[in-house]
Scaffold this motif. Structure first.
Motif, PDB file in Angstrom:
ATOM      1  N   UNK A  85       0.764  -1.111  -0.005  1.00  0.00           N
ATOM      2  CA  UNK A  85      -0.036  -0.033  -0.147  1.00  0.00           C
ATOM      3  C   UNK A  85       0.853   1.169  -0.101  1.00  0.00           C
ATOM      4  N   UNK A  86       0.021   2.637   0.336  1.00  0.00           N
ATOM      5  CA  UNK A  86       0.833   3.749   0.547  1.00  0.00           C
ATOM      6  C   UNK A  86       0.532   4.097   1.834  1.00  0.00           C
ATOM      7  N   UNK A  87       1.285   4.094   2.687  1.00  0.00           N
ATOM      8  CA  UNK A  87       1.108   4.554   4.154  1.00  0.00           C
ATOM      9  C   UNK A  87       0.352   5.911   4.035  1.00  0.00           C
ATOM     10  N   UNK A  88      -0.690   6.039   4.996  1.00  0.00           N
ATOM     11  CA  UNK A  88      -1.789   7.088   5.078  1.00  0.00           C
ATOM     12  C   UNK A  88      -2.533   7.406   3.801  1.00  0.00           C
ATOM     13  N   UNK A  89      -2.648   6.421   2.841  1.00  0.00           N
ATOM     14  CA  UNK A  89      -3.486   6.773   1.458  1.00  0.00           C
ATOM     15  C   UNK A  89      -4.077   5.344   1.274  1.00  0.00           C
ATOM     16  N   UNK A  90      -3.487   4.555   1.153  1.00  0.00           N
ATOM     17  CA  UNK A  90      -3.999   3.204   0.839  1.00  0.00           C
ATOM     18  C   UNK A  90      -3.359   1.903   1.618  1.00  0.00           C
ATOM     19  N   UNK A  91      -4.251   1.192   2.456  1.00  0.00           N
ATOM     20  CA  UNK A  91      -3.959   0.403   3.317  1.00  0.00           C
ATOM     21  C   UNK A  91      -2.946  -0.951   2.721  1.00  0.00           C
ATOM     22  N   UNK A 104     -16.441 -11.325   4.553  1.00  0.00           N
ATOM     23  CA  UNK A 104     -16.071  -9.990   4.800  1.00  0.00           C
ATOM     24  C   UNK A 104     -15.030  -9.205   3.916  1.00  0.00           C
ATOM     25  N   UNK A 105     -14.243 -10.029   3.342  1.00  0.00           N
ATOM     26  CA  UNK A 105     -13.233  -9.634   2.299  1.00  0.00           C
ATOM     27  C   UNK A 105     -13.961  -9.269   0.932  1.00  0.00           C
ATOM     28  N   UNK A 106     -14.792 -10.303   0.902  1.00  0.00           N
ATOM     29  CA  UNK A 106     -15.486 -10.081  -0.663  1.00  0.00           C
ATOM     30  C   UNK A 106     -16.585  -9.021  -0.469  1.00  0.00           C
ATOM     31  N   UNK A 107     -17.005  -8.894   0.708  1.00  0.00           N
ATOM     32  CA  UNK A 107     -18.042  -7.674   0.731  1.00  0.00           C
ATOM     33  C   UNK A 107     -17.313  -6.521   0.451  1.00  0.00           C
ATOM     34  N   UNK A 108     -16.129  -6.206   0.601  1.00  0.00           N
ATOM     35  CA  UNK A 108     -15.344  -4.999   0.301  1.00  0.00           C
ATOM     36  C   UNK A 108     -15.209  -4.663  -1.252  1.00  0.00           C
ATOM     37  N   UNK A 137     -17.607  -1.913  -1.836  1.00  0.00           N
ATOM     38  CA  UNK A 137     -16.903  -0.921  -1.472  1.00  0.00           C
ATOM     39  C   UNK A 137     -16.677  -0.500  -0.053  1.00  0.00           C
ATOM     40  N   UNK A 138     -15.474   0.237   0.215  1.00  0.00           N
ATOM     41  CA  UNK A 138     -15.544   0.756   1.672  1.00  0.00           C
ATOM     42  C   UNK A 138     -14.637   1.719   2.058  1.00  0.00           C
ATOM     43  N   UNK A 139     -15.264   2.665   2.867  1.00  0.00           N
ATOM     44  CA  UNK A 139     -14.297   4.118   2.950  1.00  0.00           C
ATOM     45  C   UNK A 139     -13.989   4.637   1.647  1.00  0.00           C
ATOM     46  N   UNK A 140     -12.988   4.910   1.268  1.00  0.00           N
ATOM     47  CA  UNK A 140     -12.593   5.556  -0.165  1.00  0.00           C
ATOM     48  C   UNK A 140     -12.405   4.393  -1.263  1.00  0.00           C
ATOM     49  N   UNK A 141     -12.660   3.300  -0.895  1.00  0.00           N
ATOM     50  CA  UNK A 141     -12.453   2.189  -2.093  1.00  0.00           C
ATOM     51  C   UNK A 141     -13.520   1.969  -2.788  1.00  0.00           C
ATOM     52  N   UNK A 142     -13.520   1.892  -4.141  1.00  0.00           N
ATOM     53  CA  UNK A 142     -14.837   1.855  -4.835  1.00  0.00           C
ATOM     54  C   UNK A 142     -15.312   0.465  -4.767  1.00  0.00           C
ATOM     55  N   UNK A 143     -16.678   0.228  -5.207  1.00  0.00           N
ATOM     56  CA  UNK A 143     -16.844  -1.329  -5.384  1.00  0.00           C
ATOM     57  C   UNK A 143     -16.455  -1.740  -6.870  1.00  0.00           C
TER      58      UNK A 143
END
Length: 140
Positions: free
Chosen positions: A52-58, A72-76, A80-86
């Motif tokens: 990832x990119x610390x502070x931006x993308x996990x 749980x991971x598939x539902x992301x 989507x979750x937070x700033x991540x698109x579906x």
């Protein structure tokens, strides 16, 4: 006007795409597809290294969510979750399973792979519309 943080993130993403090949824990037919899908859809943010990119993308490497229960991971990816698109309209159930199986077995992660049927069942349970199968989408 150029924001130096955005330029730095883009440079880090480009460097991550040039990283060495990674091994996944899924079957031989699914591994190359999962890796290719990851590089095309995920590596710009999460990096080819999974760090990832610390502070931006996990980071996905060592991430408990990535290695946790499959639903749980598939539902992301489906919602989507937070700033991540579906990715529900742009990736099929099989593609989502392949990319998650890759991430769950790469970079030292040790979680079992997923099957497309598992993702399809979850998609139905969550009420997420079916894969667009090539129809135009404004998501990506």
């Amino acid at each position: 006007m150029k924001d130096p943080r955005i330029v730095a993130m883009l440079m880090a993403a480009a460097a991550g795409l040039c990283a060495a090949p990674l091994a996944g824990a899924q079957g031989p037919a699914q591994a190359p597809a999962g890796k290719a899908l990851f590089l095309r859809n995920c590596a710009a943010c999460h990096q080819a290294s999974g760090k990832g990119i610390p502070g931006a993308f996990p980071a996905l490497a060592g991430n408990p969510l990535v290695q946790g229960p499959a639903p749980e991971v598939a539902s992301v990816l489906l919602q989507g979750r937070g700033g991540m698109p579906d990715f529900s309209a742009s990736l099929s159930d099989e593609d989502i399973a392949a990319v998650l199986s890759f991430a769950r077995g790469a970079w030292g992660n040790k979680a079992p792979p997923l099957a497309g049927e598992e993702v399809g069942t979850l998609r139905t349970r969550l009420g997420v519309p079916q894969y667009a199968n090539g129809r135009m989408s404004n998501k990506h």
